[in-house]
Design a protein around this motif. Sequence first.
Motif, short mmCIF file in Angstrom:
data_model
loop_
_atom_site.label_atom_id
_atom_site.label_comp_id
_atom_site.label_asym_id
_atom_site.label_seq_id
_atom_site.Cartn_x
_atom_site.Cartn_y
_atom_site.Cartn_z
N UNK A 127 0.81 -1.22 0.00
CA UNK A 127 0.00 0.00 0.00
C UNK A 127 0.84 1.28 0.00
N UNK A 128 0.33 2.28 -0.69
CA UNK A 128 0.96 3.60 -0.69
C UNK A 128 1.81 3.87 -1.90
N UNK A 129 2.26 2.81 -2.57
CA UNK A 129 3.27 3.00 -3.61
C UNK A 129 2.72 2.93 -5.03
N UNK A 158 -5.28 3.16 3.31
CA UNK A 158 -4.00 3.39 2.63
C UNK A 158 -3.48 4.81 2.89
N UNK A 161 -0.44 5.62 5.14
CA UNK A 161 0.97 5.55 4.75
C UNK A 161 1.51 6.95 4.49
#
Lengths: 283, 316
Positions: A127-129, A158, A161
């Motif tokens: 998550x986050x990328x 998410x 993050x």
Amino acid sequence: MTTSNARSLDERAAFLEMKAREVRKAIVEMVHSAQSGHCGGSLSAADFVTALYFDLMDIDPAEPRKPGRDRFVLSKGHACPVWYAALALRGYFPAEELSTLRRNDSRLQGHPVATYLPGIDATSGSLGLGFGQALGMALDARLSGRKNTVYAVLGDGELNEGVVWETAAQAAKYRLDNLVAVVDRNNLQNDGRADVIMPMEPIDKKFEAFNWRVLEMDGHDMRQVLSTLEKARERSGRPTCVIARTIKGKGVSFMEDKREWHGKPPSDEERRRACEEIEGRTP
Amino acid sequence: MSLPPAKVPTRRAIMDRLVEAAKEDPSFVVLDSDIGYSTYSYLFGDAFPDRYFNLGIAELGTMAAAAGLAADGRTVFVCGYGVFLTMRALEAVRSFVCYPHLNVKILSSHAGVTAAIDGVTHQATEDLAFMSTLPNMTVLAPCDSSSARAAFDLARNTPGPVYVRLMRDPLKEVYAPETTFRVGGSHTPRRGKDVTIACLGDMVIQAIEASELLAAEGISAEVLDLYSLKPWDEAGLAESLDRTGALLAAENHQRRNGLGYELAAWCMRNGRSVPFSQAGLADTFAESGAYGKTLEKFGMDAAALARAARELVSRK
Ligand SMILES: Cc1ncc(C[n+]2csc(CCOP(=O)(O)OP(=O)(O)O)c2C)c(N)n1
Ligand SMILES: [Mg+2]
């Protein structure tokens, strides 16, 4: 692609509602067949993902890597059943392949992998990328002089993050008005209520403070979904965040708004009941 | 002689022990990053809400917070998936936990392809390389409930940072509950004289099954469980190689920079030129699938270990 613009909003919405039912059914059947995967977050995103794939995005399943195509990044990669369903039903690959989800040798990996399947441009699941990859695609479009829009779908959990907010600041710095982040605001994450696990509200004010344009919609009202996302892709000099108010598990009453259905597969009986409900065979 | 099935995965067994220990020891705290229903840290959170901090999906910030909580000597357990704890949070582990030698204990689930079904983004297949490379870090990899419970106590009682590698699915029970374990120790669940299979985690189970396959054809394989990867039992390996004179290193991990490379370097340093080979991911990513089939596809199942062992014996 969007010849559909000639049709009335009501007609388009009615068509998409029918498609969204097919997408939902495919999600339930796929996760049932794998006996593993994420129904809840797939179902909450089903309506706006359907609207993007069957109406709004400039894409061509016959030419999945057409240079000027709109891009879609599922930053909340665990919800890939909704993406796989939309891609298959839109004609990117045979729908029979959906039943291979999460099996050895399948192109339908547990989380989406770029280049495994036509139509998937970005790997995600961590998550986050995915969001940062979408930002890179928006920069690339600008550099190449392409007019396409990049859509990134993020979970509300998410948003915990920190890297999400790095991307938010970067997008505003470069005034990436070809970038649209859709936040699936279903107020659940893995361990419980999003508001309890990590309070992130006010999400709209946060994005506004990062110099984004913020729009909100009922993520299950197809007319609102269409009109909001149409507005979102208009160039405004700023990146746009669309907060989609949704219900996790939407469309299957016993999954709706239940933490347990984040990552649980349905049993045979649950699959049957879910599909009946989605097809409208039960009240 | 087949091993009894495990009722719970190691990720759960260690957490049951943690909750027990928390009743007597009020000093330690537990952190999680919104994956408590998967790591089972929620069991601790339900029993001791004041000592449980769910810091949201934010592994890097969580690890930095662990360093702060541990700065005055407090013991902090950080729970999560191995991929995120050892990669996204790696810099915090290295520079702010290991460097100042803090009592941060990383309980890391979904080791290797025991998370097969979720796919590569969720499979910790380089974690041993990252963690065992860090100065001051102790690395443990239990294979069953008894060793996982013991790993909790070893982690708590060993000063400084400790990494415990845990698995997603319940597999088999290898050790009796009263078995003792120590940092730097090993066990030999199967004695043999033809080849040593040095292994850790779930590979212990595959190695025991391989030793049974090999026994049927007259090859006597020794299974050396190096549940403590750092420090590891050099004397134990030396004795084992004295008996067998051939070495297979098996790990559910990349072959590079894990157990196999560690043992190979030791053999070179100590002039032990024995036939040697490795089982593990051969510089490749794995994929989604069933655990057993994935082990088979990537050459880490009992049959693959038996093949490799047979080949080593033929080279002696
Ligand atoms: C970096 C990272 N940490 C943890 C996870 C495990 N995980 C998968 S889904 C999830 C909860 C996601 O919640 P949300 O973003 O709200 O998604 P949704 O509710 O739409 O399913 C978590 C913690 C992950 N995939 N990636
Ligand atoms: Mg959510």
